[in-house]
Design an enzyme around this catalytic site. Structure first.
Site, PDB file in Angstrom:
ATOM      1  N   SER A 224      -0.132 -15.203  -0.131  1.00  0.00           N
ATOM      2  CA  SER A 224       0.124 -14.880   1.402  1.00  0.00           C
ATOM      3  C   SER A 224      -0.477 -16.086   2.268  1.00  0.00           C
ATOM      4  CB  SER A 224      -0.638 -13.780   1.408  1.00  0.00           C
ATOM      5  OG  SER A 224      -0.997 -13.431   3.035  1.00  0.00           O
TER       6      SER A 224
ATOM      7  N   GLY B  90      -2.344 -10.094   2.612  1.00  0.00           N
ATOM      8  CA  GLY B  90      -3.176 -10.882   3.500  1.00  0.00           C
ATOM      9  C   GLY B  90      -4.598 -10.304   3.137  1.00  0.00           C
TER      10      GLY B  90
ATOM     11  N   THR C 179       8.246 -12.865   5.584  1.00  0.00           N
ATOM     12  CA  THR C 179       7.945 -11.826   5.867  1.00  0.00           C
ATOM     13  C   THR C 179       8.557 -11.448   7.254  1.00  0.00           C
ATOM     14  OG1 THR C 179       6.184 -11.484   4.325  1.00  0.00           O
ATOM     15  CG2 THR C 179       6.372 -10.033   6.210  1.00  0.00           C
TER      16      THR C 179
ATOM     17  N   ARG D 135      -2.348   1.116  12.625  1.00  0.00           N
ATOM     18  CA  ARG D 135      -3.144   1.425  11.459  1.00  0.00           C
ATOM     19  C   ARG D 135      -4.394   2.202  11.994  1.00  0.00           C
ATOM     20  NH1 ARG D 135      -2.330  -3.966   7.988  1.00  0.00           N
ATOM     21  NH2 ARG D 135       0.092  -4.190   8.553  1.00  0.00           N
TER      22      ARG D 135
ATOM     23  N   ARG E  65      -1.154  -2.625  -4.141  1.00  0.00           N
ATOM     24  CA  ARG E  65      -2.416  -2.027  -4.236  1.00  0.00           C
ATOM     25  C   ARG E  65      -3.007  -2.026  -5.645  1.00  0.00           C
ATOM     26  NH1 ARG E  65       0.244   0.691   0.003  1.00  0.00           N
ATOM     27  NH2 ARG E  65      -0.962   0.573   2.143  1.00  0.00           N
TER      28      ARG E  65
ATOM     29  N   TYR F 123      -9.026  -1.363   5.299  1.00  0.00           N
ATOM     30  CA  TYR F 123      -7.758  -2.101   5.628  1.00  0.00           C
ATOM     31  C   TYR F 123      -6.795  -2.053   4.421  1.00  0.00           C
ATOM     32  CZ  TYR F 123      -5.089  -6.483   5.318  1.00  0.00           C
ATOM     33  OH  TYR F 123      -4.252  -7.615   5.383  1.00  0.00           O
TER      34      TYR F 123
END
Ligand code: HOC
Length: 371
Positions: free
Chosen positions: A110, A81, A160, A169, A322, A26
């Site tokens: 988030s 998230g 967002t 994905r 990330r 994810y």
């Protein structure tokens, strides 16, 4: 081996080994064959800072002004998230908030968190924080979430716009993990009086089986807005309103005209749409159209040098995604702090070596050249 790696590639490798496979898929994954995700990072290699000599860069100032706040660094922690599951203790939102407190780098918390926004804000210390909103199609719920964020002391609302439906994905489709992940990131909903009333009306126990709450959540999550809805978004708060996911100059103008206080240039780290332009390529046009409105940026920032280039292209502040999440996976708050401090140290040293003692100097004519 050192406790925390310095290079992004090794950080990613170690995080992949540390996280449960479905969480890793994810976090690390993106849309389609992840071309845009790779292109986001590669785009930074097409720009180079031109060194300047004998400018007396022994003291650097990396501070920025943002929405009336004097921030010690130009970095932000991007909203992520399901962040909770990325920390070893399962409370990654709280761990990240503590990293914000320790570094002075504001967190954009988030909506999709494991712990409620009030508990996250309680860990910020003296560092300001921002709340990221996925605007639900239940307007009373949106109002309630924003009101709670105001009460909890958040200093701005980041809306967002690019994730009213999740993108294609393949990694997540292969693991089939979304239903399970959703059950772990609904704390802001199940703690909300408006959402709880919805659950009660549907005969669902808010503190019972999370799968039932997820069913109700799917009724409110996707909210494809139009520019006609901007007046409503604006009316939700007197806090700074920042629109996230803006890459087209015409959208910048519409956001400005509709009363937004800030533009957040991002393609969601390549997680939503594949085959798109790297977000960095959009940044100069977005900055120009913003005409002095603050521009936040994320997507593809992997190093301190990347952050410096985005600042030189006119970003007011640069959000990290990330890299800090991988640090979080390795060592919770300590791991995230390590990553932030490494990025800042690299950015600071680069500005020293290249003779740019402040962010303003990075924007001087000829500082950054296209390769
Ligand atoms: C499980 C629900 O910001 C992301 C997130 C939001 C997606 C919803 C996931 O993955 O980029």
């Amino acid at each position: 081996q050192p406790k925390y790696p310095m290079a992004f590639a090794e950080l990613a490798e170690r995080a992949a080994a540390a996280l449960p496979p479905s969480v890793w898929s994810y976090v690390a994954g993106g849309a389609g064959d992840e071309h845009t995700q790779r292109a986001n990072a590669a785009a930074f290699e097409r720009w180079g800072l031109v060194p300047r000599m004998m400018v007396g860069a022994a003291q650097r100032d990396l501070g920025v002004e943002l929405f009336g706040l004097s921030l010690p660094t130009p970095l932000l922690l991007a909203p992520v998230g399901v962040l909770g599951l990325c920390a070893p203790d399962g409370h990654g939102d709280l761990a990240t908030a503590r990293a914000a407190a320790r570094t002075g780098v504001p967190m954009i918390a988030s909506t999709l968190s494991v712990d409620p926004l009030e508990q996250v804000a309680a860990e910020f210390g003296d560092t300001p924080g921002f709340f990221q909103l996925y605007p639900p199609n239940d307007r009373a719920l949106a109002e309630s979430l924003v009101h709670r964020a105001e009460q909890a002391g958040y200093r701005g609302i980041v809306v967002t716009l690019d994730t009213w439906v999740t993108g294609w994905r393949p990694r997540d489709l292969a693991t089939g993990n979304f239903p399970q992940l959703r059950g772990h990131c609904l704390a802001n909903y199940t703690s909300d009086p408006v959402f709880r009333a919805r659950l009660a009306a549907a005969g669902v126990d808010p503190d019972g089986d999370p799968r039932q709450a997820v069913m109700e959540w799917t009724q409110v999550f996707p909210s494809p807005l139009t520019w006609d809805d901007l007046a409503w978004l604006r009316s939700l708060t007197s806090l700074p309103l920042i629109l996230k996911g803006i890459c087209h100059p015409e959208d910048v103008r519409r956001a400005r005209d509709g009363g937004a206080d800030g533009i957040y240039c991002s393609n969601h780290g390549g997680r939503q749409a594949n085959g798109g332009l790297p977000a960095l390529e959009s940044l100069p046009e977005v900055v120009e159209a913003a005409d002095g409105l603050p521009v936040l940026f994320d997507s593809g920032v992997r190093s301190g040098a990347d952050a410096v280039k985005a600042l030189a292209l006119g970003a007011t502040a640069v959000a990290i995604g990330r890299p800090y999440v991988y640090g979080l996976a390795l060592g919770g708050t300590d791991g995230a702090v390590h990553v932030l401090r490494s990025l800042l140290a690299e950015a600071d040293l680069l500005m020293a070596v290249d003779g740019y003692p402040s962010i303003a100097t990075l924007r001087a004519e000829g500082a950054l050249r296209r390769l």
